[in-house]
Design a protein around this motif. Structure first.
Motif, PDB file in Angstrom:
ATOM      1  N   ALA D 264       0.800  -1.226   0.000  1.00 26.85           N
ATOM      2  CA  ALA D 264       0.000   0.000   0.000  1.00 26.85           C
ATOM      3  C   ALA D 264       0.835   1.281   0.000  1.00 26.85           C
ATOM      4  CB  ALA D 264      -0.956  -0.003   1.196  1.00 26.85           C
ATOM      5  N   GLY D 265       1.794   1.364  -0.902  1.00 26.65           N
ATOM      6  CA  GLY D 265       2.558   2.594  -1.047  1.00 26.65           C
ATOM      7  C   GLY D 265       3.629   2.817  -0.002  1.00 26.65           C
ATOM      8  N   ARG D 266       3.885   1.816   0.843  1.00 25.07           N
ATOM      9  CA  ARG D 266       4.880   1.955   1.901  1.00 25.07           C
ATOM     10  C   ARG D 266       5.798   0.743   1.922  1.00 25.07           C
ATOM     11  NH1 ARG D 266       5.774   6.123   4.869  1.00 25.07           N
ATOM     12  NH2 ARG D 266       6.338   4.737   6.567  1.00 25.07           N
ATOM     13  N   TRP D 267       7.075   0.957   2.262  1.00 23.72           N
ATOM     14  CA  TRP D 267       7.950  -0.166   2.549  1.00 23.72           C
ATOM     15  C   TRP D 267       8.441   0.026   3.969  1.00 23.72           C
ATOM     16  CZ3 TRP D 267      13.022   0.431   4.088  1.00 23.72           C
ATOM     17  CH2 TRP D 267      13.544   1.722   3.974  1.00 23.72           C
ATOM     18  N   GLY D 268       8.811  -1.046   4.621  1.00 28.06           N
ATOM     19  CA  GLY D 268       9.348  -0.901   5.971  1.00 28.06           C
ATOM     20  C   GLY D 268       9.145  -2.132   6.823  1.00 28.06           C
ATOM     21  N   GLY D 269       9.395  -1.958   8.110  1.00 30.91           N
ATOM     22  CA  GLY D 269       9.328  -3.080   9.039  1.00 30.91           C
ATOM     23  C   GLY D 269       8.583  -2.731  10.303  1.00 30.91           C
ATOM     24  N   GLU D 270       8.583  -3.675  11.194  1.00 34.91           N
ATOM     25  CA  GLU D 270       7.843  -3.516  12.441  1.00 34.91           C
ATOM     26  C   GLU D 270       8.722  -2.913  13.531  1.00 34.91           C
ATOM     27  OE1 GLU D 270       7.270  -7.670  12.465  1.00 34.91           O
ATOM     28  OE2 GLU D 270       5.115  -7.513  12.104  1.00 34.91           O
ATOM     29  N   ILE D 271       8.117  -2.207  14.458  1.00 33.33           N
ATOM     30  CA  ILE D 271       8.821  -1.724  15.641  1.00 33.33           C
ATOM     31  C   ILE D 271       8.344  -2.566  16.821  1.00 33.33           C
ATOM     32  CG2 ILE D 271       9.293   0.248  17.134  1.00 33.33           C
ATOM     33  CD1 ILE D 271       8.475   2.063  14.806  1.00 33.33           C
ATOM     34  N   ALA D 272       9.290  -3.058  17.609  1.00 28.20           N
ATOM     35  CA  ALA D 272       8.933  -3.890  18.754  1.00 28.20           C
ATOM     36  C   ALA D 272       8.004  -3.124  19.687  1.00 28.20           C
ATOM     37  CB  ALA D 272      10.194  -4.315  19.507  1.00 28.20           C
ATOM     38  N   PRO D 273       7.054  -3.809  20.318  1.00 26.98           N
ATOM     39  CA  PRO D 273       6.141  -3.105  21.213  1.00 26.98           C
ATOM     40  C   PRO D 273       6.762  -2.775  22.575  1.00 26.98           C
ATOM     41  CG  PRO D 273       5.556  -5.418  21.116  1.00 26.98           C
ATOM     42  CD  PRO D 273       6.664  -5.218  20.122  1.00 26.98           C
ATOM     43  N   ASP D 274       7.713  -3.561  23.035  1.00 28.78           N
ATOM     44  CA  ASP D 274       8.229  -3.317  24.386  1.00 28.78           C
ATOM     45  C   ASP D 274       9.615  -3.917  24.580  1.00 28.78           C
ATOM     46  OD1 ASP D 274       7.931  -6.070  24.817  1.00 28.78           O
ATOM     47  OD2 ASP D 274       5.838  -5.768  25.385  1.00 28.78           O
ATOM     48  N   PHE D 275      10.169  -3.616  25.752  1.00 24.18           N
ATOM     49  CA  PHE D 275      11.552  -4.038  26.015  1.00 24.18           C
ATOM     50  C   PHE D 275      11.679  -5.549  26.190  1.00 24.18           C
ATOM     51  CE2 PHE D 275      11.295  -4.863  30.587  1.00 24.18           C
ATOM     52  CZ  PHE D 275      10.114  -4.212  30.922  1.00 24.18           C
ATOM     53  N   LEU D 276      10.621  -6.211  26.640  1.00 28.63           N
ATOM     54  CA  LEU D 276      10.719  -7.662  26.789  1.00 28.63           C
ATOM     55  C   LEU D 276      10.887  -8.323  25.430  1.00 28.63           C
ATOM     56  CD1 LEU D 276       8.112  -8.376  29.614  1.00 28.63           C
ATOM     57  CD2 LEU D 276      10.595  -8.561  29.748  1.00 28.63           C
ATOM     58  N   THR D 277      10.245  -7.758  24.405  1.00 27.54           N
ATOM     59  CA  THR D 277      10.396  -8.266  23.044  1.00 27.54           C
ATOM     60  C   THR D 277      11.777  -7.926  22.504  1.00 27.54           C
ATOM     61  OG1 THR D 277       8.051  -7.821  22.728  1.00 27.54           O
ATOM     62  CG2 THR D 277       9.348  -8.262  20.741  1.00 27.54           C
ATOM     63  N   ARG D 278      12.136  -6.644  22.618  1.00 30.26           N
ATOM     64  CA  ARG D 278      13.394  -6.178  22.043  1.00 30.26           C
ATOM     65  C   ARG D 278      14.603  -6.844  22.689  1.00 30.26           C
ATOM     66  NH1 ARG D 278      17.778  -5.192  21.090  1.00 30.26           N
ATOM     67  NH2 ARG D 278      18.828  -3.309  20.388  1.00 30.26           N
ATOM     68  N   PHE D 279      14.563  -7.007  24.000  1.00 27.07           N
ATOM     69  CA  PHE D 279      15.739  -7.483  24.724  1.00 27.07           C
ATOM     70  C   PHE D 279      15.567  -8.904  25.260  1.00 27.07           C
ATOM     71  CE2 PHE D 279      16.551  -2.827  25.017  1.00 27.07           C
ATOM     72  CZ  PHE D 279      17.814  -2.835  24.448  1.00 27.07           C
ATOM     73  N   ALA D 280      14.638  -9.685  24.653  1.00 24.27           N
ATOM     74  CA  ALA D 280      14.385 -11.045  25.141  1.00 24.27           C
ATOM     75  C   ALA D 280      15.676 -11.859  25.205  1.00 24.27           C
ATOM     76  CB  ALA D 280      13.357 -11.738  24.255  1.00 24.27           C
ATOM     77  N   ASP D 281      16.436 -11.833  24.116  1.00 25.63           N
ATOM     78  CA  ASP D 281      17.676 -12.605  24.104  1.00 25.63           C
ATOM     79  C   ASP D 281      18.672 -12.088  25.134  1.00 25.63           C
ATOM     80  OD1 ASP D 281      16.699 -14.189  22.112  1.00 25.63           O
ATOM     81  OD2 ASP D 281      17.742 -13.161  20.493  1.00 25.63           O
ATOM     82  N   ALA D 282      18.682 -10.762  25.318  1.00 20.13           N
ATOM     83  CA  ALA D 282      19.618 -10.180  26.287  1.00 20.13           C
ATOM     84  C   ALA D 282      19.297 -10.666  27.704  1.00 20.13           C
ATOM     85  CB  ALA D 282      19.562  -8.655  26.226  1.00 20.13           C
ATOM     86  N   TYR D 283      18.032 -10.726  28.049  1.00 17.30           N
ATOM     87  CA  TYR D 283      17.659 -11.222  29.372  1.00 17.30           C
ATOM     88  C   TYR D 283      18.094 -12.680  29.543  1.00 17.30           C
ATOM     89  CZ  TYR D 283      14.934  -7.140  30.758  1.00 17.30           C
ATOM     90  OH  TYR D 283      14.562  -5.886  31.128  1.00 17.30           O
ATOM     91  N   ASP D 284      17.848 -13.485  28.513  1.00 17.17           N
ATOM     92  CA  ASP D 284      18.254 -14.888  28.609  1.00 17.17           C
ATOM     93  C   ASP D 284      19.758 -14.997  28.831  1.00 17.17           C
ATOM     94  OD1 ASP D 284      15.641 -15.455  28.086  1.00 17.17           O
ATOM     95  OD2 ASP D 284      15.973 -16.216  26.055  1.00 17.17           O
ATOM     96  N   ARG D 285      20.502 -14.236  28.042  1.00 14.91           N
ATOM     97  CA  ARG D 285      21.956 -14.316  28.116  1.00 14.91           C
ATOM     98  C   ARG D 285      22.462 -13.810  29.469  1.00 14.91           C
ATOM     99  NH1 ARG D 285      22.834 -11.471  23.322  1.00 14.91           N
ATOM    100  NH2 ARG D 285      22.240 -13.247  22.043  1.00 14.91           N
ATOM    101  N   GLU D 286      21.832 -12.748  29.956  1.00 17.42           N
ATOM    102  CA  GLU D 286      22.218 -12.172  31.238  1.00 17.42           C
ATOM    103  C   GLU D 286      22.111 -13.203  32.354  1.00 17.42           C
ATOM    104  OE1 GLU D 286      20.817  -8.142  33.437  1.00 17.42           O
ATOM    105  OE2 GLU D 286      19.272  -9.685  33.290  1.00 17.42           O
ATOM    106  N   VAL D 287      20.956 -13.829  32.443  1.00 16.10           N
ATOM    107  CA  VAL D 287      20.746 -14.764  33.546  1.00 16.10           C
ATOM    108  C   VAL D 287      21.601 -16.005  33.371  1.00 16.10           C
ATOM    109  CG1 VAL D 287      19.037 -16.093  34.830  1.00 16.10           C
ATOM    110  CG2 VAL D 287      18.436 -13.838  33.937  1.00 16.10           C
ATOM    111  N   GLN D 288      21.742 -16.445  32.122  1.00 10.97           N
ATOM    112  CA  GLN D 288      22.599 -17.609  31.882  1.00 10.97           C
ATOM    113  C   GLN D 288      24.036 -17.317  32.306  1.00 10.97           C
ATOM    114  OE1 GLN D 288      21.805 -20.892  30.016  1.00 10.97           O
ATOM    115  NE2 GLN D 288      23.502 -21.122  31.446  1.00 10.97           N
ATOM    116  N   GLU D 289      24.554 -16.175  31.881  1.00 12.20           N
ATOM    117  CA  GLU D 289      25.951 -15.877  32.202  1.00 12.20           C
ATOM    118  C   GLU D 289      26.141 -15.631  33.698  1.00 12.20           C
ATOM    119  OE1 GLU D 289      27.987 -13.112  29.695  1.00 12.20           O
ATOM    120  OE2 GLU D 289      27.200 -14.009  27.853  1.00 12.20           O
ATOM    121  N   TRP D 290      25.136 -15.050  34.320  1.00 10.57           N
ATOM    122  CA  TRP D 290      25.230 -14.840  35.758  1.00 10.57           C
ATOM    123  C   TRP D 290      25.271 -16.184  36.486  1.00 10.57           C
ATOM    124  CZ3 TRP D 290      21.031 -15.936  39.220  1.00 10.57           C
ATOM    125  CH2 TRP D 290      21.327 -15.663  40.559  1.00 10.57           C
TER     126      TRP D 290
END
Lengths: 340, 340, 340, 340
Positions: D264-290
């Motif tokens: 519909a006349g636009r190109w682009g992507g989605e913006i994450a709704p929140d930090f849990l989505t954006r940083f999900a992997d970071a949280y996993d890695r944080e707790v694992q490494e800790w």
């Protein structure tokens, strides 16, 4: 999940891929442990198992399957060895995660399907890890939900930095394009009907006669046209992209991510060097979901039928590559056992 | 350039494209003026010429060519009328900018080439405006300089918002893919050897029998494989992209530009609605460079041979589309007159 | 437009910028011609005028303004010489396109405004070419139409490959940030209220004492906060970006365009080397629109008031840079003559 | 790692964040298990623990710390409750992963540091999960290796879809900008020297007096200028971006990823709704490494000193926000115990 003991996995084959899966089960995923390893090279197997507690080491896959605590099998041995281990695992009614290819040819793949059907429930999952990649999953959902209408075409790019010198034309189809065969089947929910291979004037021809790059066009049973650029010695990095062209728009995955820099007259980002980097999360997710499902007695990932379908498409692809013709894909009737 | 009088141009055909060129010569470019217009619809011609000083209005192209002050011709009439005007212009030794197609078929195109050769110097330029687009020019330079090594494949996308209801399958090749035929010839410096057309299950089939989208694969005389997605009723915008795959990397043009927004869970930019928007600067540059060259007595843009080559490739494309086969492109020997 | 003779322009100053404008009027734009040039270096002036027909050459601007056929003035001389030429042009009631700065300080700028008001109609346009850039115009329209609600903040980046060794801290404000002062005023429709300058530990300090980069934060009369990174010896390319943060989303311009390449582990595009490359189309459009308006007796671009406003903001910016304090911008009352 | 028993973790606080960490330890990471939970709301604690085997449920944190099998503590209770639990954990010499803030003010943070120093080895890690995000890590490596020379400026964007209605101006600093305080300290290896806060005309003012967005500029001890746009009710999505401007180029992270669509006349992507989505992997890695480090008796992530530094910068930030002034950050001398 946490109320039962971890799943004891026998890892068959401890080469690059097998050793990486051992590390993954040991360090990354939860709810599973490596209970046994097997490799014809016993020293290599022992080395991989050294830091794992209570892990049996064998040269014979059958012995590993029979080891104490083994409740599932991950097959990472060379393709020709798959059938024997698959049949043995099915005999013991063990859940299996089998690296692709399921088996090297359609006849042996059909024997595996027959054994699984005789067993009466599904036990085999094939290692098509793209189905676990976050971007592929987003694209699959978009297509399944018909967000942009019906899919009409699928444009794929599959580029490697380089491959080893004994890579052959057959491997272009069996090892590389097989991923697109499976991805197309999964994304579109259709089988592959016919394959044609274009061979442009090559960048290089190796001692094995490998002509690189190649351009593969295949049609699906639903009339979707899929094209794949496969360039195994591209020399600039590892890139996997897919663009679905639908009735009301297109959707593309696999663009470069992460860090963007401005420097010396250029802006841009990095290209991953290899598939282990690009699909690291997908591998983790694949093995985790397989282990979770195995503990529930289920197979939720790509099954033996999907492995067989890829084998059948590859056979047509290799003939198409050799003859320059459009080669129809011949497949057995899909048993009800494998549902949809 | 400014030491001579402006070039007096006769514009033949004052439909959408012709009227736009009249405006361009009048308002945008320097060194040229509209000296005459011709259109079978005399009222339309008169209306277009109304605000131009000293502009003759005719219904007969020959009269326009003979009008006072005319030193060059821009042909924007329908394709079947091109040959007659081209021959008349050559008879008068006038520089011509002819909108594509040169003529509707190879035989008539060859007659134009013969007339130009008989004249003894080049006078005809064909309106392949992509050669004047800044991005295409950058890509052409990269390929000519072998910045990434030899080109091996060219992936093209050509998507329209929509076309009029009487668009046909022939027009898919003649009006749309002809741009990629010329662009590939120009970018690669090679002729087109054979064409094949894939027709996926269509998004829509119109009353004219138009099957949309289509996927065209052609091979060049140098062994480059070129694929073109052509989707004339894509419904989302106008998009023209090209990616050259070379020995040491790839280069892509036609990504979206300009304004990026973040809004309502989405980031991204706009897609141009049509080719006049996307290629506005290219049209300006094309006509400016043609007028400048014409005043020096030269043709620097795509010439009659290029127009003929596109006509020949289109003929093969239409047969390939109809038969589903690989159809070789048949071309006359290239006269030394047209150099390289 | 074509029904009248071309506008005869006297170009005052034939350095880099003036010579480029002579070329532009001669070769690129329509409806205007160079009727006279003036430069204290008469040889340079004569060289620039050599290929122009009927172009008078002078060392004295007043003589050039009085030359036959002169109907408008383009001032491209150094800033301190602007006032005299502006006043002379207004005395003759000639339309003026004056490169920025209008004049070097607020007092002289106010004298120019007074002269123009006394004349009774607007004649002066200032060369803020960003207002003619396609992307800036798209952003301006989005803001004017409140497509994303009211603007709240504006983040700007202004990076040069390098500047000449005698560039000073004052020039950072007067020559560079003055563009953002005008762009912010124009995009937001608000005046600049106060300025503060941050000077991070520099990448380099030159012999002139230039501290580079700097970070300028200014507030507008409507409470919008604008920040500008200005980095004149950034070393990697010329980059101008702006992101407007609005109530319902953000909009950004100035991302890299054009050719994208994959090569050697990197993907990305080129960064323009300088402002003439980046804003080439904007300069063409600016002079074309100015000439068109001049022939209608109008000023449609940024006027003398806009030139004065930039001068006033620069004065505050330089004090802010020197003191590290927040410095309010002092401006005269806006005369009704300059409307809004 | 697999040769020892899993780390038994007591999770203190079972609200949104605490419950998510319980799920993470149970289902995602390896080598750790939830041995106890504590929450003043005993029902909530019991519900979270219901599906975990051998998990003690308490309302008193002290009891949870004393529960059988507890070898480490994860604190996810409200900030004011942190100090007591931290001191109790240190008394028992247990490794702690404490969600930010370390404590609500500098005095209490210093008491925690004192207790840890008295213990004689480091036990406290603070939950700055951005340090575990793949893109931040890549940027950190680029800066540490001086790939583009010394860093000079850091531009940050921090945008939320929306926050709850009782979010206050203090929380803008303490809950949001504290992430940039830590990220800047970590990326640059410098402390924060002074803070200033700009408050543009707001998009909205809530009942709590929250003025949104705000623009925070801070200087580091090494003279780097850092700016942060913080927009907590931006309304379009969750976006975290950072661009480091260095001597020889810039590097940016946080652009949108993943699926790109044309529609519909636009190109682009989605913006994450929140930090849990954006940083999900970071949280996993944080707790694992800790957890991995805890089992080795080490703290490898951001420690108590980092938590204190953020608390001190926040205190200055809130005063800067209130007064509009530049407020220096006051910090105690860094004990050798906390190395660099």
């Amino acid at each position: 999940m946490s109320t039962t003991a971890p799943l004891g996995v026998a890892v068959i084959g401890t080469g690059l891929m097998g050793a990486d899966h051992v590390r993954r089960i040991d360090e990354v995923i939860s709810g599973a442990r490596v209970a046994a390893v097997a490799d014809p090279d016993g020293d290599r197997a022992a080395e991989v198992a050294a830091r794992i507690e209570d892990c049996a080491v064998h040269t014979d896959p059958h012995a590993a399957l029979a080891a104490p605590g083994v409740g599932a099998v991950l097959i990472a041995s060379p393709g020709p060895a798959h059938e024997e281990t698959l049949l043995a695992a099915l005999e013991r009614d063990l859940p299996v995660l089998c690296e692709k290819p399921l088996t090297p040819d359609a006849a042996s793949a059909l024997r595996v399907l027959a054994a699984e059907q005789k067993l009466g429930h599904r036990r085999v999952q094939v290692g098509f890890m793209r189905r676990y990649d976050a971007e592929y999953r987003r694209l699959a959902r978009l297509l399944a939900d018909r967000e942009l209408g019906r899919p009409l075409m699928l444009h794929c790019r599959h580029r490697n930095l380089s491959v080893h010198p004994y890579f052959t034309n057959d491997m272009v189809i069996n090892d590389s394009v097989s991923h697109e065969f499976d991805a197309a089947r999964w994304l579109l929910g259709q089988e592959i009907a016919a394959v044609r291979v274009y061979r442009p004037t090559p960048a290089s021809v190796t001692e094995t006669g490998l002509s690189d790059p190649q351009f593969v066009v295949f049609e699906t049973t639903g009339g979707v046209v899929v094209d794949v650029e496969i360039f195994v010695n591209g020399g600039f990095g590892y890139q996997v992209q897919a663009e679905a062209v639908c009735e009301h728009g297109t959707a593309r995955i696999g663009e470069a991510h992460g860090l963007l820099t401005n420097t010396a007259g250029r802006w841009g980002g990095e290209i991953a060097p290899d598939f282990l980097t690009r699909f690291a999360d997908a591998y983790d997710r694949e093995v985790q979901e397989w282990a979770d499902a195995a503990r529930r007695g289920e197979v939720t990932g790509p099954g033996a039928w999907d492995g067989y379908a890829a084998v059948a498409a590859c056979a047509a692809g290799i003939e198409a590559q050799r003859t320059g013709r459009r080669v129809p894909v011949e497949m057995a009737e899909r048993p009800a056992f494998y549902g949809r």
